[in-house]
Structure formats: C-alpha cells, structure tokens
Design an enzyme around this catalytic site. Structure first.
Site, PDB file in Angstrom:
ATOM      1  CD  GLU A 162      26.512  21.594 -10.292  1.00 16.58           C
ATOM      2  OE1 GLU A 162      27.524  22.190  -9.835  1.00 16.58           O
ATOM      3  OE2 GLU A 162      26.536  20.399 -10.615  1.00 16.58           O
ATOM      4  NE  ARG A 200      25.237  17.837  -7.112  1.00 17.80           N
ATOM      5  CZ  ARG A 200      26.271  18.147  -7.861  1.00 17.80           C
ATOM      6  NH1 ARG A 200      27.206  18.930  -7.394  1.00 17.80           N
ATOM      7  NH2 ARG A 200      26.358  17.685  -9.082  1.00 17.80           N
ATOM      8  NE  ARG A 202      33.253  10.251 -10.379  1.00 20.16           N
ATOM      9  CZ  ARG A 202      32.262  11.128 -10.447  1.00 20.16           C
ATOM     10  NH1 ARG A 202      31.143  10.801 -11.039  1.00 20.16           N
ATOM     11  NH2 ARG A 202      32.391  12.326  -9.939  1.00 20.16           N
ATOM     12  CG  HIS A 238      27.310  16.431 -14.111  1.00 16.76           C
ATOM     13  ND1 HIS A 238      28.191  15.707 -14.874  1.00 16.76           N
ATOM     14  CD2 HIS A 238      27.909  16.610 -12.920  1.00 16.76           C
ATOM     15  CE1 HIS A 238      29.278  15.451 -14.170  1.00 16.76           C
ATOM     16  NE2 HIS A 238      29.133  15.991 -12.972  1.00 16.76           N
ATOM     17  CG  ASN A 266      27.311  19.776  -3.217  1.00 16.58           C
ATOM     18  OD1 ASN A 266      27.299  18.561  -2.992  1.00 16.58           O
ATOM     19  ND2 ASN A 266      27.793  20.288  -4.324  1.00 16.58           N
TER      20      ASN A 266
END
Ligand code: ADP
Length: 402
Positions: A381, A94, A242, A182, A9
C-alpha cells in the site's frame, strides 16, 4: 541533499513511515522503512533498510511526553542527519475515508482537511489518527506539500447499483452508500497482477485482502466492480476485532434491549468482535492457529472467518458473472497456509484446487489443475501512496525541485 518522499500511516499510538527516493520520471524507490510505536507512553523508534537490517533505533521513557508531533519532528531531523542528508519534499498520507468528495489522491489544503473531518463518523477508528499528522505537518512544517491517498477511491469504478443500499433516497443523498476500503491494497494488486499472470489481469479476479482488517474485491480487467466493505470499515468479512456484516436489527437490540449507549455499541462492534470476540482469546491469527486443536473457541472463530470468506466469494462470483482467478494478500492471506487451504477447499465447486506443496512455501501460484488459478501476492500500500503522491506533485515540478 537528496530529496525524498515520506509515506505515513498513522495509528492511535503508532506512526509507520517509509522513505522513498523519487527520481524524475521513474517509479519511486524505497530507501528505508520504520516505525514509532508506544507514542504517548514509552515510545520506541526503529528504522530498517530494504533488506530488513536494522539501521537505527531509539527509546523514550513514558515521562518524555513523546507523541505523534515529536515523532514527526524527530523523523525529519533524523533524515537530515543519518548518512547522506535527506530532505523530505512531500509527505503522502494514508487516509482511510475519502467519502464522495475524493475520487483520487488530493493535495491537502485547509478545505480538504475540513472535508476529511466531516468523514470521521464513517471511520471513527482510523480517520482521526490519519488526520492528526496532517494537522501537525501543516503547523510545524508549513509549506510542505502533503497528499492524501484514500482507501475508498479505488472503488469509484463500481456501478451505481453496486454502491447502493435499499434505503430511502434522502439517505443516499446524504452520502449513505457503499464506499469500500483497502483500495490502496487492491490498486497495488491490480497494478502488478500482469507480472504474475497477464491473462488473469485481463479477466475476472477476486482479491482477498485478509489482515487485521479484511475484505474481498471483485476486479474486472483490473477495475473494482464490487467489494464486501460498505459505508464504514465495519461491513463484510469478520476481522481481527470488527464484526463484519451483521443484521442492522442487532444494533437496535444493543441500544434498546441491552441499554447500551451508541458509543458502547460502536466499541463492541469495532474493537471487541471478529476473531477476538468469537474466540474470546485473541485477534491474532497466529495465536488462534496455535490453539486450534485444543480450544473450541479458537476453532469456531477461524471456522466462521473461513465460512464467511467462501460465502462472500460466492456472492462476488455472481457479481462478476464467473471467476478466472483468486489472489490472497494481507498478513493472513500472505502468511497463513491453513486459511488459504481451507478457503480453496470451500471453492472446489468453482473449479479451484490446491497445490499443497506450493501453498506451504507461499506460492506465488498455489493452485493445481486446470481450474481458475490462485495466487499469493504480497501487497504494498505504501508504494501506491508514493506513486500517487508523486503523481499529484508531478503537476507541480517546482515543488519537487526546491
Ligand atoms: P493490518 O490490517 O493491521 O495491516 P496485517 O495485514 O499486518 O494487518 O495482518 C495482521 C494479521 O496477519 C494478524 O491476524 C496476524 O496474526 C496475521 N499474520 C501475520 N503473520 C502471520 C503468519 N506468519 N501466520 C499466520 N498469520 C499471520
């Protein structure tokens, strides 16, 4: 030689990795996890075992020119030297955006890379960093199977209507629609929910992935039917830096009235907004919580975050036609007791009630009474990437055995 899968990642100056054993026919098993940070400057490497004990670490000074490429090559050679020799047989990455082209994990070749490059404008903060190690591996370790695992793919089960914007048809045909993100996290939660609550796993669930990036996903029988994120990873809830959903008219105001360039406007929306922008202090929930009693801006940022979460949950309850339960995950969802309490207090209308003692210790079940249950479930993840990488390679057993 022990064959292993590496899960990567990559960020702008960091490379997180996990190393998995992948015995035939069994779930991939985490062996080590670690990270390179400060890449391109004063870089630091550390690796831990599954219990969190430090196994090894190293530092390079800023003059060493130690970047992503050096980190990847260092990792491969470290694996071959540390204790029993381990040899990567595949790398799972990822990748934040799979666009319309990829509805599941894919074995990477040159054509895949080219398609992924066209999606950079849809995720300018993440996609370029996700692609960099893919290119490095192709150059430096040719022949190494690489698999791209997407944050968007899980949402392909949504209906056409749920994915549409009310924009002219030509825009839809150019791929302007809601993709959602996600997905690797929601995939993991959907895969383990039956172990926590078998009844709920078959029902209508909202999962709140609250981390630096934040979104909600409505699951019906484990499949995504709606999410708060949209075309880019900017939509929906306010996040660390964000903005979440803003009226598109704000962007025109920034360009025309404030005379900002598109790049300046983009930088503000992606990196100077959210918890950081509203508080003027930090994007880190721990910092904001520590100042909530004394600093009105910290309190305002948290109040807006919680307000937006509860409002968007209301919207997803409507999309699901009811609510059977709620799951919190992500750095804030898993750790911030107060955010969970405040969100549940805002959902009393839906029958949710908090078990304060259970919430203080992280549950896993944090609800009280006979209303919909609320759970805290740590996401994973990387395990989903390892599973998907293994799944793609499963079709090519020769590569795994080599
Ligand atoms: P990312 O989206 O980058 O993966 P994470 O899921 O790691 O982010 O979440 C980062 C957020 O989690 C930060 O806002 C951080 O403050 C918050 N967080 C982590 N640990 C705690 C904690 N113990 N209490 C409150 N917030 C926490």
């Amino acid at each position: 030689m022990i064959p292993v899968l590496i899960v990567l990642n990559a960020g702008s100056s960091s490379l997180k990795f996990q190393v998995y054993d992948a015995p035939d026919g069994a779930e991939p098993r985490l062996v080590w996890k670690g990270l390179y940070e400060g890449l391109g400057g004063s870089a630091h490497f550390l690796v831990k075992d599954t219990g969190g004990s430090l196994l090894d670490e190293m530092t390079w000074s800023s003059g060493d020119g130690f970047g992503h490429e050096e980190a990847l090559m260092h990792l491969v050679s470290w694996l071959s030297q540390f204790r029993e020799e381990r040899k990567p047989v595949a790398i799972g990455h990822r990748v934040v955006h799979g666009g319309e082209a990829f509805s599941g994990p894919v074995l990477i070749d040159e054509a895949v890379i080219q398609t992924l490059e066209t999606l950079v404008p849809l995720a300018p903060l993440h996609q370029p960093h996700n692609l960099e190690p893919i290119r490095i591996v192709r150059r430096r370790l040719p022949g190494m199977p690489q698999v791209a695992c997407f944050d968007t793919a899980f949402h392909q089960t949504q209906s056409e209507i749920a994915r549409m914007f009310a924009l002219p048809r030509e825009m839809r045909e150019r791929g302007v629609k809601r993709y959602g993100f996600h997905g690797l996290s929601y995939d993991y939660i959907a895969s383990v929910l039956k172990d926590y609550d078998p009844h709920l796993a078959e029902g209508r669930v909202i999962v709140a992935h609250l981390g630096n990036g934040a979104s909600l996903c409505a699951l019906n029988k484990g499949a995504s039917i709606a999410t708060t994120m949209g075309f880019s990873a900017l939509d929906g809830l306010p996040m660390g830096t964000r903005c979440g959903a803003v009226d598109a008219g704000v962007v025109f105001f920034m360009l025309r009235e404030m005379k900002l360039s598109p790049e300046e406007a983009e930088r503000i929306l992606y990196t100077k907004s959210g918890l950081l922008g509203v508080s003027g202090l930090s994007n880190d929930m721990r910092v904001l919580r520590s100042k909530v009693e004394t600093n009105a801006d910290a309190k305002r940022a948290i109040d807006l975050f919680v307000y937006r979460i509860t409002r968007e949950i209301g919207s997803l309850v409507a999309a699901l036609g009811g609510l059977d339960g709620l799951v919190f995950t992500g750095g804030i969802g898993e750790n911030d007791v107060a955010t969970r309490a405040e969100v549940i207090a805002g959902l009393a209308w839906a029958g949710l009630a908090l078990n304060e003692a259970a919430n203080r210790i992280g549950g896993p079940r944090i609800s009280a009474g006979s209303g919909p249950p609320a759970w805290v479930i740590p996401t994973n993840e990387e395990l989903v990437i390892a599973r998907q990488t293994r799944g793609v390679l499963g079709a090519m057993p020769a590569k795994l055995a080599s």
